[in-house]
Design a protein around this motif. Structure first.
Motif, PDB file in Angstrom:
ATOM      1  N   PHE A 179       0.545  -1.193  -0.009  1.00 18.48           N
ATOM      2  CA  PHE A 179      -0.043   0.027   0.103  1.00 18.48           C
ATOM      3  C   PHE A 179       0.771   1.170   0.023  1.00 18.48           C
ATOM      4  N   ASN A 180       2.141   1.133  -0.295  1.00 19.54           N
ATOM      5  CA  ASN A 180       3.037   2.165  -0.442  1.00 19.54           C
ATOM      6  C   ASN A 180       2.900   3.014   1.013  1.00 19.54           C
ATOM      7  N   LEU A 181       3.112   2.187   2.017  1.00 20.72           N
ATOM      8  CA  LEU A 181       3.004   2.974   3.348  1.00 20.72           C
ATOM      9  C   LEU A 181       4.195   3.587   3.772  1.00 20.72           C
ATOM     10  N   PHE A 182       5.381   3.381   3.177  1.00 20.81           N
ATOM     11  CA  PHE A 182       6.539   4.005   3.373  1.00 20.81           C
ATOM     12  C   PHE A 182       6.945   4.831   2.194  1.00 20.81           C
ATOM     13  N   LYS A 183       6.251   5.131   1.367  1.00 24.15           N
ATOM     14  CA  LYS A 183       6.561   6.013   0.322  1.00 24.15           C
ATOM     15  C   LYS A 183       6.801   7.526   0.933  1.00 24.15           C
ATOM     16  N   LYS A 184       7.887   8.225   0.520  1.00 23.81           N
ATOM     17  CA  LYS A 184       8.128   9.711   0.956  1.00 23.81           C
ATOM     18  C   LYS A 184       7.073  10.641   0.130  1.00 23.81           C
ATOM     19  N   LYS A 185       6.624  11.426   0.761  1.00 25.12           N
ATOM     20  CA  LYS A 185       5.750  12.377   0.159  1.00 25.12           C
ATOM     21  C   LYS A 185       6.809  13.667   0.345  1.00 25.12           C
ATOM     22  N   LYS A 186       6.379  14.361  -1.069  1.00 27.97           N
ATOM     23  CA  LYS A 186       7.120  15.621  -1.152  1.00 27.97           C
ATOM     24  C   LYS A 186       6.409  16.825  -0.499  1.00 27.97           C
ATOM     25  N   LYS A 187       7.210  17.661   0.232  1.00 28.90           N
ATOM     26  CA  LYS A 187       6.543  18.578   0.830  1.00 28.90           C
ATOM     27  C   LYS A 187       6.654  19.824  -0.057  1.00 28.90           C
ATOM     28  N   LYS A 188       5.308  20.528  -0.239  1.00 25.72           N
ATOM     29  CA  LYS A 188       5.402  21.970  -0.771  1.00 25.72           C
ATOM     30  C   LYS A 188       6.265  22.791  -0.044  1.00 25.72           C
ATOM     31  N   VAL A 189       7.358  23.410  -0.659  1.00 21.36           N
ATOM     32  CA  VAL A 189       8.090  24.293   0.147  1.00 21.36           C
ATOM     33  C   VAL A 189       7.552  25.845  -0.213  1.00 21.36           C
ATOM     34  N   GLN A 190       7.417  26.706   0.692  1.00 16.81           N
ATOM     35  CA  GLN A 190       7.018  27.974   0.736  1.00 16.81           C
ATOM     36  C   GLN A 190       8.109  28.707   1.431  1.00 16.81           C
ATOM     37  N   LEU A 191       8.744  29.518   0.366  1.00 15.43           N
ATOM     38  CA  LEU A 191       9.942  30.267   0.795  1.00 15.43           C
ATOM     39  C   LEU A 191       9.374  31.690   1.185  1.00 15.43           C
TER      40      LEU A 191
ATOM     41  N   ASN B 150      18.221  19.908  -8.564  1.00 13.74           N
ATOM     42  CA  ASN B 150      18.324  19.991  -7.204  1.00 13.74           C
ATOM     43  C   ASN B 150      17.681  20.597  -6.268  1.00 13.74           C
ATOM     44  N   GLY B 151      16.414  21.492  -6.878  1.00 18.13           N
ATOM     45  CA  GLY B 151      15.523  21.950  -5.824  1.00 18.13           C
ATOM     46  C   GLY B 151      15.741  23.413  -6.170  1.00 18.13           C
ATOM     47  N   PHE B 152      15.506  24.481  -5.060  1.00 20.19           N
ATOM     48  CA  PHE B 152      15.431  25.873  -5.282  1.00 20.19           C
ATOM     49  C   PHE B 152      16.962  26.223  -4.791  1.00 20.19           C
ATOM     50  N   GLU B 153      17.481  27.338  -5.864  1.00 16.98           N
ATOM     51  CA  GLU B 153      18.791  27.828  -5.648  1.00 16.98           C
ATOM     52  C   GLU B 153      18.664  29.157  -5.739  1.00 16.98           C
ATOM     53  N   TYR B 154      19.800  29.949  -5.255  1.00 17.01           N
ATOM     54  CA  TYR B 154      19.875  31.334  -5.322  1.00 17.01           C
ATOM     55  C   TYR B 154      20.969  31.629  -6.348  1.00 17.01           C
ATOM     56  N   GLU B 155      21.074  32.136  -7.451  1.00 17.46           N
ATOM     57  CA  GLU B 155      22.214  32.527  -8.234  1.00 17.46           C
ATOM     58  C   GLU B 155      22.477  34.119  -8.367  1.00 17.46           C
TER      59      GLU B 155
END
Length: 78
Positions: free
Chosen positions: A3-15, A46-51
């Protein structure tokens, strides 16, 4: 049956910047760490970055988190 009990959920990042203003991809900010100066918030594989506009150096948003407030150590430029 699994049942995908251990599947990681992605969190929505609010910066948010140091003053609590919400940040979005493409926003220009003044970085208060790592001598980036004026930077742009970008989204990479890789996600959010500052350039940095001056040097092209990239720093992950996770390295810019203020531990006391969980806001980013940047100021949004309006």
């Amino acid at each position: 049956m699994v049942f995908n009990l251990f599947k990681k959920k992605k969190k929505k990042v609010q910066l948010k910047d140091l003053n609590g203003n919400p940040l979005q991809v493409g926003d220009k900010v003044e970085s208060l760490r790592y001598d980036l100066g004026i930077s742009t918030l970008i989204e990479t594989e890789n996600g959010f970055e500052y350039e940095s506009e001056a040097t092209g150096q990239k720093v992950s948003y996770a390295r810019m988190i203020d531990a006391a407030t969980t806001f980013q150590k940047v100021r949004k430029i309006f």
